[in-house]
Design an enzyme around this catalytic site. Structure first.
Site, PDB file in Angstrom:
ATOM      1  N   GLU A  29      32.502  25.381  20.488  1.00 34.65           N
ATOM      2  CA  GLU A  29      32.872  25.251  21.906  1.00 34.65           C
ATOM      3  C   GLU A  29      34.343  25.531  22.177  1.00 34.65           C
ATOM      4  OE1 GLU A  29      32.220  21.412  23.724  1.00 34.65           O
ATOM      5  OE2 GLU A  29      32.795  22.139  25.694  1.00 34.65           O
ATOM      6  N   LYS A  76      29.100  27.469  22.927  1.00 35.12           N
ATOM      7  CA  LYS A  76      29.155  26.696  24.178  1.00 35.12           C
ATOM      8  C   LYS A  76      30.491  27.014  24.815  1.00 35.12           C
ATOM      9  CE  LYS A  76      29.358  22.127  26.236  1.00 35.12           C
ATOM     10  NZ  LYS A  76      28.728  20.846  26.350  1.00 35.12           N
ATOM     11  N   GLY A 123      31.869  22.162  33.306  1.00 35.17           N
ATOM     12  CA  GLY A 123      33.323  22.170  33.408  1.00 35.17           C
ATOM     13  C   GLY A 123      33.936  21.723  34.723  1.00 35.17           C
ATOM     14  N   ARG A 163      28.059  16.913  33.057  1.00 33.63           N
ATOM     15  CA  ARG A 163      28.155  16.381  34.417  1.00 33.63           C
ATOM     16  C   ARG A 163      27.157  17.033  35.379  1.00 33.63           C
ATOM     17  NH1 ARG A 163      34.463  17.427  34.342  1.00 33.63           N
ATOM     18  NH2 ARG A 163      33.716  18.832  32.718  1.00 33.63           N
TER      19      ARG A 163
END
Ligand code: 13P
Length: 351
Positions: free
Chosen positions: A187, A229, A272, A303
């Site tokens: 990531e 990712k 993000g 999120r």
């Protein structure tokens, strides 16, 4: 001229490549629930939920037991604490997830340290005991891992030093994970905060991804068993120059196709800080964008899968079913987006 080296044993390579393909099953994506206990507690406090270990356990259980989750979610990233939690019936979370056909993953890194001398830049730590920790996780049923390198776009950053050192660290982590039988999610996360425009973000992403894949190759990482990712290519939140969803999606696909080898198992985007709906709409546009796309392009959202669910749960913690219902709706929206079939606005978000 390359020196002599050995790849990982063939049986291990086959096993981890199979796991990676499971993670990018068409129409499925990854649920990131690896927030640090402090971060989730802060969010709970802001929503009026009593923070603490039991709230964290009950909340994760709410997500993992949501009816139908396995139709949309191939894997769930856990924080170490969560990997040790049990359901109300006493089943360890990793075991419970596996029983539903969802692969449990682990956040393997130990956070960021300052890269001294360069304002605001960081390296990620946690390599020293990583092989032993990964072997232990494998024994607990964990099948993949995640390691985050963080970058910011400013006039002078990310620096070449930060890009190269983080790329090498990601590659070391990836190889150690594979040695333990875990699929590494690699990531590089470039923050959406800033005034940079789309072209600058695209250029930075091309540099970051190119360096990352060079390092993975140098370390003989088995690319067929790696998931990238990363962030989408977007203008910074404070940029005045607005661009269409379609144009940003094309920039993402171009940047990926210029730097990411077709051998990679797949790409899972992080949200993000985008809203739930924005994340779904942008993922959908990426899958609809013209250009070479030899890999699955799916979601690996934290999120953007959970904001509505957290709000609904906070409004009445006894009503688990309503929170699960809105969570599954976001899973469905992103499943459709991963196939380029999401109709913007068609699935409600409360966030
Ligand atoms: P989001 O940016 O989608 O919240 O994901 C954060 C993350 O990387 C957790 O693994």
């Amino acid at each position: 001229m390359a020196g002599k080296f050995d790849y990982l044993p063939e049986k291990l390579r086959q096993q981890i490549a199979h796991t990676a393909l499971q993670l990018v099953t068409p129409g499925k994506g990854i649920l990131a629930t690896d927030d640090l206990p402090d971060s989730i507690d802060q969010r709970f406090s802001g929503l009026g939920i009593v923070p603490g270990q039991e709230s964290r356990r009950v909340y994760r259980q709410l997500l993992f037991t949501a009816p139908g989750i396995e139709k949309y979610v191939s894997g769930a990233i856990l924080y170490d604490e969560t990997a040790h939690f049990k359901t109300d019936d006493g089943i360890p979370f990793p075991e419970y997830l596996l029983s539903k056909g969802i692969l449990p993953g682990i956040q393997a890194d130990r956070g960021l340290v300052e890269l001294h001398g360069i304002a605001g830049e960081t390296l990620t730590q946690g390599l020293d005991d990583l092989l032993v920790r990964s072997q232990n996780y494998y024994r607990m049923g964990i099948r993949f891992a995640k390691w985050r390198a963080a970058f910011n776009i400013t006039e002078n950053t990310p620096s070449t030093l930060a890009i190269e050192e983080n790329a090498k660290t990601l590659a070391r982590y990836a190889l150690l994970s594979q040695q333990a039988g875990l699929v590494p999610i690699v990531e590089p996360d470039v923050s959406i905060q800033g005034t940079f425009n789309l072209a600058r973000c695209q250029k930075v992403m091309e540099e970051v991804w190119a360096a990352t894949f060079k390092a993975l190759n140098d370390h003989h990482v088995h690319l067929e068993a790696v998931i990238l990712k990363t962030n989408m290519v977007l203008p910074g939140r404070a940029c005045n120059e607005k661009v269409s969803t379609e144009r940003a999606a094309i920039a993402t696909v171009w940047a990926l196709s210029r730097t990411v080898p077709p051998a990679l198992a797949g790409v899972g985007f992080l949200s993000g800080g985008q809203t739930e709906e924005e994340s779904s709409v942008n993922l959908n546009a990426i899958n609809q964008a013209p250009g070479p796309k030899p890999w699955a392009l799916t979601f690996c959202f934290g999120r953007a899968l959970q904001e509505s669910a957290q709000k609904v749960w906070a409004s009445n913690q006894a009503d688990i079913a309503s929170a699960q219902d809105i969570f599954i709706k976001r899973c469905e929206a992103n499943s459709l987006a991963s196939l380029g079939k999401y109709v913007p606005g068609s699935i409600p978000s409360f966030a």
